[in-house]
Enzyme design. Structure first.
Site, mmCIF file in Angstrom:
data_model
loop_
_atom_site.group_PDB
_atom_site.id
_atom_site.type_symbol
_atom_site.label_atom_id
_atom_site.label_comp_id
_atom_site.label_asym_id
_atom_site.label_seq_id
_atom_site.Cartn_x
_atom_site.Cartn_y
_atom_site.Cartn_z
ATOM 1 N N GLU A 114 0.829 -1.199 0.000
ATOM 2 C CA GLU A 114 0.000 0.000 0.000
ATOM 3 C C GLU A 114 0.865 1.251 0.000
ATOM 4 O O GLU A 114 1.886 1.299 0.668
ATOM 5 C CB GLU A 114 -0.816 0.048 1.294
ATOM 6 C CG GLU A 114 -2.198 -0.501 1.145
ATOM 7 C CD GLU A 114 -2.924 -0.466 2.486
ATOM 8 O OE1 GLU A 114 -3.817 -1.285 2.637
ATOM 9 O OE2 GLU A 114 -2.595 0.370 3.352
ATOM 10 N N CYS A 127 3.442 8.112 2.047
ATOM 11 C CA CYS A 127 3.864 7.084 3.001
ATOM 12 C C CYS A 127 4.205 5.825 2.213
ATOM 13 O O CYS A 127 3.343 5.268 1.537
ATOM 14 C CB CYS A 127 2.717 6.823 3.978
ATOM 15 S SG CYS A 127 3.069 5.506 5.133
ATOM 16 N N CYS A 134 6.283 -7.723 7.719
ATOM 17 C CA CYS A 134 7.345 -7.329 8.657
ATOM 18 C C CYS A 134 7.686 -8.533 9.511
ATOM 19 O O CYS A 134 6.790 -9.260 9.943
ATOM 20 C CB CYS A 134 6.862 -6.170 9.543
ATOM 21 S SG CYS A 134 8.154 -5.503 10.616
ATOM 22 N N CYS A 138 5.282 -6.361 16.642
ATOM 23 C CA CYS A 138 4.744 -5.411 17.615
ATOM 24 C C CYS A 138 3.269 -5.768 17.824
ATOM 25 O O CYS A 138 2.545 -5.994 16.847
ATOM 26 C CB CYS A 138 4.901 -3.984 17.109
ATOM 27 S SG CYS A 138 6.624 -3.591 16.744
ATOM 28 N N CYS A 141 0.340 -3.881 16.027
ATOM 29 C CA CYS A 141 0.490 -3.583 14.601
ATOM 30 C C CYS A 141 -0.010 -4.723 13.725
ATOM 31 O O CYS A 141 0.371 -5.878 13.921
ATOM 32 C CB CYS A 141 1.950 -3.292 14.287
ATOM 33 S SG CYS A 141 2.254 -3.043 12.536
ATOM 34 N N CYS A 369 -9.492 5.414 14.366
ATOM 35 C CA CYS A 369 -10.225 5.460 15.628
ATOM 36 C C CYS A 369 -11.555 6.184 15.425
ATOM 37 O O CYS A 369 -11.602 7.414 15.464
ATOM 38 C CB CYS A 369 -9.408 6.197 16.675
ATOM 39 S SG CYS A 369 -8.017 5.281 17.246
#
Ligand code: SAH
Ligand code: SF4
Length: 402
Positions: A114, A127, A134, A138, A141, A369
């Site tokens: 993305e 971005c 990954c 974490c 994430c 959120c």
């Protein structure tokens, strides 16, 4: 909102693409095609200009290249970019592209990554991703839960910028760009998409060289930010070899909690990480490190932690970027209450830190959120005022990335 439009471009995968290559790689490609060593540097420079400054997608556009050479280039190579599988445009102008990368072999179906563009009044931020997935895990994430992981090539990182510039018409001589009197729509790059950039250091560094080259994508190093979860041994090399701005995903003020949230902390703890930050080449009040802090309700958002954060960062030229937690299906955390984020931010601000809250942008296409919707605009305006107050507006504040 323009949801999931198919904007597939014609893709010829039978020949290698020159789009996104470093100078050295382009030199090798041209040598393999028979360009002699004497004219190699000049030819690479010409091609770079057409590809990166002018955004050429056809060799036939390259009017100062001889017809014979153009035909030969056409015969051996393409200027193909990764395929856009979908494009989503938010009401607030944020755009998200899903890119399908060419398959790397029998077991690779062609990964997807993305890329997100966030326009603001004084900048446009792209971005980008450094890896597919990954390897770190974490706990807050979503990327960390993905099984498929591989490093992106420098060309695959650079191509994310090309695809975005293509879609925005953001090249020298294009109408969209000229509306802004020569300023590029994409002025800032943040490595905050998928992946841990410092686990793919060489490729990220080589891509940054293409991005910042004055005959390449012509972006300023000070407007490129590499975000790391804390790969301590590579931090100095990033400063020395790429010389970009640095962002640290801190998220906790004590090792017990950071061990849990960012498991890499078990290898490189907070002290080691902050020591590496203090020694980051080029660090100064004009070139601060951004410390990212995701707001997790009841986990890391108490005022005692705000105090601990300020104590921890004392002596380091820093900015603090509070990120409302962006929930995903199956995640075990909840975003902090707005009042709590505000109180946390106030404390940090009164201690002298610029502390913009990274506002969810493109919420209709990115899901953020939800409960913050109406409050977000207020906070955004406030964060901006704070930045202006402290004259830090120039300092690469990274907003709106989830
Ligand atoms: N791997 C790098 C860069 C990519 S993540 C890093 O960890 O720094 C970019 C930022 O988004 C990091 O600060 C990361 O901690 C944060 N992040 C990841 N998942 C998130 C979520 N669900 N909500 C809010 N921020 C998140
Ligand atoms: Fe996610 Fe970054 Fe952690 Fe990887 S290092 S799991 S991308 S937050």
């Amino acid at each position: 909102m323009n949801q999931g439009t198919e904007v597939n471009t014609a893709t010829d995968l039978t020949k290698p693409s020159l789009a996104g290559l470093t100078r050295a790689q382009m030199g090798d490609a041209l040598t393999s095609m028979g360009v002699d060593a004497k004219s190699l540097k000049m030819r690479v420079g010409q091609l770079w200009h057409w590809i990166y400054v002018r955004g050429a997608i056809n060799f036939s556009d390259m009017t100062n290249v001889s017809k014979a050479l153009r035909e030969s280039l056409e015969h051996h190579f393409t200027l193909t970019r990764p395929t856009i599988s979908s494009e989503q445009i938010s009401k607030d102008g944020t755009r998200k592209w899903l890119l399908r990368l060419p398959s790397k072999g029998a077991y690779d179906k062609g990964a997807e990554i993305e890329v997100v563009y966030i326009p603001e009044s004084d900048r446009g931020t792209l971005c980008v991703s450094s890896q597919v997935g990954c390897t770190l895990t974490c706990t807050f994430c979503h990327t960390g839960t993905q099984k498929l992981v591989r490093n992106l090539e420098p060309s695959e990182i650079v191509a994310q910028v090309l695809v975005a510039r293509d879609a925005l018409g953001d090249y020298q001589g294009r109408p969209e760009t000229d509306k802004r009197e020569g300023a590029r729509l994409i002025s800032n790059i943040v490595f905050m998409g998928m992946g841990e950039p410092l686990y793919n250091f060489e490729n990220v560094r080589d891509a940054i060289h293409v991005m910042t080259d004055q005959e390449g994508l012509q972006l300023s190093r000070r407007k490129i930010t590499v975000s790391t979860s804390g790969v301590v041994p590579q931090i100095e090399a990033l400063g020395l070899e790429a010389n970009t701005m640095l962002a640290i995903s801190l998220h906790a003020t004590n090792d017990a909690l950071r061990d849990e949230l960012v498991p890499l902390n078990r290898k490189y703890n907070i002290k080691m990480l902050l020591d590496a930050c203090r020694n980051y080449p080029g660090l100064s009040n004009a070139r601060r490190i951004t410390f990212e802090y995701v707001m997790l309700k009841g986990v890391n958002d108490s005022l005692a932690e705000a105090r601990a954060l300020v104590r921890l960062l004392s002596g380091i030229p820093a900015k603090i970027n509070l990120i409302p937690f962006n929930p995903w299906p199956g995640s075990k955390y909840v975003c902090s209450e707005w009042d709590q984020i505000e109180a946390f931010s106030d404390y940090v601000f009164s201690a002298g830190y610029s502390s913009p809250v990274r506002t969810p942008r493109g919420r209709d296409i990115l899901a953020a959120c939800g409960q913050l919707k109406s409050e977000t605009e207020k906070m955004r305006a406030r964060a901006r005022l704070m930045l202006e107050d402290t004259a830090l507006l120039e300092q690469n504040s990274v907003n709106g990335l989830d």
